[in-house]
Scaffold this active site. Structure first.
Site, PDB file in Angstrom:
ATOM      1  N   ASP A 172      85.555 -10.594  24.996  1.00  0.00           N
ATOM      2  CA  ASP A 172      85.584 -11.779  26.504  1.00  0.00           C
ATOM      3  C   ASP A 172      87.220 -11.655  27.171  1.00  0.00           C
ATOM      4  OD1 ASP A 172      86.794 -13.253  24.479  1.00  0.00           O
ATOM      5  OD2 ASP A 172      85.107 -14.684  24.699  1.00  0.00           O
ATOM      6  N   ARG A 222      97.325 -20.340  22.824  1.00  0.00           N
ATOM      7  CA  ARG A 222      97.475 -22.451  23.215  1.00  0.00           C
ATOM      8  C   ARG A 222      99.236 -22.313  22.969  1.00  0.00           C
ATOM      9  NH1 ARG A 222      92.146 -23.922  19.725  1.00  0.00           N
ATOM     10  NH2 ARG A 222      90.939 -22.012  19.162  1.00  0.00           N
ATOM     11  N   GLU A 261      83.608 -22.811  28.251  1.00  0.00           N
ATOM     12  CA  GLU A 261      82.911 -21.563  29.489  1.00  0.00           C
ATOM     13  C   GLU A 261      82.156 -22.180  30.905  1.00  0.00           C
ATOM     14  OE1 GLU A 261      83.111 -21.351  26.197  1.00  0.00           O
ATOM     15  OE2 GLU A 261      85.138 -20.410  25.829  1.00  0.00           O
ATOM     16  N   GLU A 313      95.546 -16.712  18.846  1.00  0.00           N
ATOM     17  CA  GLU A 313      95.980 -18.131  19.422  1.00  0.00           C
ATOM     18  C   GLU A 313      97.136 -18.454  19.564  1.00  0.00           C
ATOM     19  OE1 GLU A 313      92.693 -19.677  19.357  1.00  0.00           O
ATOM     20  OE2 GLU A 313      91.736 -18.116  17.835  1.00  0.00           O
TER      21      GLU A 313
END
Ligand code: DMJ
Length: 466
Positions: free
Chosen positions: A227, A98, A361, A94
């Protein structure tokens, strides 16, 4: 159609972004997210004491939307208040996608040194996570002490494919900007370990031991836990100006195995990607897996002889299925996961999977499909999503997720996720703007939608560690 391109691109999406930002600024500046119902901030436990996740995630969206005053407010916060001397447990993944992604994109778009220096300083703090017997990083790191460990919920101390496999783009840029090859070396080593380990049926399971370099469990998913690993393979190749042929081959082989073992068609004719548990299929798709329509379309552009049409069709079918998951709900927003079993198609069957947390998404795939086909249905679908967000997620002080997409009077979850500003609003804006706004020829988006430039020199970093 009840929309006009100018209106949506030029003003409505900008207004939504300004509304999301202004409320965050007013009630939560310096916290990680806004709680738009209670009008306060949320800190959470993903960023190890770092603050301002929404500021850093929003920077490039504010910039490309030409919200100049708001961009300056965000930049000022980074200059004056963004403190990297923190001491807490952070998710390596993360923080990378980000904060490092957001800072790098802001630097490349504006040339402002402050973004570059903060990205590099933060990048250094992540390096101790790679001190494992294999060099596969652990998922959690204390940004103060450098101690790292695996998530308590991950089987047998394993590291997660989508986490250690989603560092490549940012780390190559960190090496490029710092002149220090260490970042590139770390991610090239991850690739080496992955190339060495045997893949069951050519598939990549989600859990790998950072100690032995072997799979810990045979769960395969193109949604959560897997993913963005696949996404970063094709994007690594694109970002290298199509020179990183190893990444392209890994992507092509992985997609072939996914198609062979996981892609299915429902009785009603909807194509979906199932999950795989040691050979047994779970006929479920997560909202997270819906990025794959866009990814497969992006890769299809460059697929070999005769494969382009095939992959474009597959991408269109998956995007259509994800749109169906929205169209079949009462709010016209999609659930967290939807299933294809016991007579159900593209709908959640469990109460716990009915929520929508402002995820990007599905609209991300609309954006790629629009850019690559110019079929107007993708803008129509994007417009449906805009209207649904306005109707069900806009509250007095920002945007909120909802707990049940199957009721027109949903309750709100009181959270404006930072990725709503980084991704959802950005992808919708790009869907309705001209193709030369962040052209796909010149930029790749990291998995948090932060644009990184296609680079002609960073491929050197790879060459130097082989
Ligand atoms: C984002 O942080 C990124 O897109 C990540 O890859 C997956 N989850 C969220 C959005 O849903």
């Amino acid at each position: 159609m009840d929309w006009q391109i100018e209106t949506v691109c030029g003003s409505l999406l900008r207004e939504m972004m300004k509304f999301a930002w202004d409320n965050y600024k007013q009630y939560a500046l310096g916290k990680n997210e806004l709680r738009p119902l209670t009008k306060n901030g949320h800190i959470g436990n993903m960023f190890g004491g770092l603050r301002g996740a929404t500021v850093v995630d929003a920077l490039d969206t504010l910039y490309i939307m030409e919200l100049e005053e708001e961009f300056q407010e965000a930049k000022k916060w980074v200059e004056k208040s963004f403190d990297l001397n923190v001491n807490g447990e952070a998710s390596l993944f993360e923080v990378n996608i980000r904060y490092i992604g957001g800072l790098l994109a802001a630097y490349y778009l504006t040339g402002e040194e402050v973004f570059k220096s903060k990205a590099l300083e933060l990048g250094e703090k992540l390096l101790p996570a790679f001190n494992t017997p294999t060099g596969i990083p652990r998922g959690v790191i204390n940004l103060g002490s450098g101690m790292s460990w695996s998530w308590g919920w991950a089987s047998a101390g394993s590291s997660i494919l989508a986490e250690f496999g989603t560092l490549h783009l940012e780390f190559l840029h960190l090496s490029e900007l710092s002149g220090n090859p260490v970042f590139a070396e770390k991610v090239m080593n991850i690739r080496k370990v992955l190339n060495r380990v045997e893949k069951p049926q050519g598939l990549y399971p989600n859990f790998l031991s950072p100690v032995t370099g072997n799979w810990v469990q045979h769960h395969v998913s193109i949604g959560g836990l897997g993913d963005s690993f696949y996404e970063y393979l094709i994007k690594s190749w694109l970002m290298s100006d199509k020179k990183d042929s190893e990444a392209k081959k890994m992507y092509d082989d992985a997609l072939e195995a996914i198609e062979k073992h996981l892609v299915k068609k429902s009785a009603g004719g909807l194509t979906y990607i199932a999950e795989w548990r040691g050979g047994i299929l779970d006929h479920k798709m997560g909202h997270l897996a819906c990025f794959s329509g866009g990814m497969i379309a992006l890769g299809a552009e460059h697929a070999g002889e005769g494969r382009k049409r095939h992959y474009m069709d597959l991408a269109a079918e998956i995007t259509n299925t994800c749109h169906e998951s929205y169209a079949r709900s009462d709010t016209k927003l999609g659930p967290e996961a939807f299933r294809f079993d016991t007579g159900t198609e593209a709908m959640a069957t469990r109460l716990s999977e009915r929520y929508y947390i402002l995820r990007p998404e599905v609209v991300e795939s609309y954006m790629y499909m629009w850019r690559l086909t110019h079929d107007p249905k993708y803008r129509q679908w994007g417009w449906e999503a805009v209207k649904a967000l306005e109707k069900h997620c806009r509250v007095e002080a920002g945007f909120s997720g909802i707990r049940d997409v199957y009721t027109t009077t949903p309750t709100h979850d009181n959270m404006q996720q930072s990725f709503f500003l980084a991704e959802t609003l950005k992808y919708l804006y790009l869907l309705f703007c001209e193709d030369d706004v962040l052209s796909l020829d010149d930029w790749v988006f990291n998995t948090e939608a932060h644009p990184l430039p296609v680079n002609h020199t960073n491929f050197k970093a790879k060459a130097s560690v082989q």
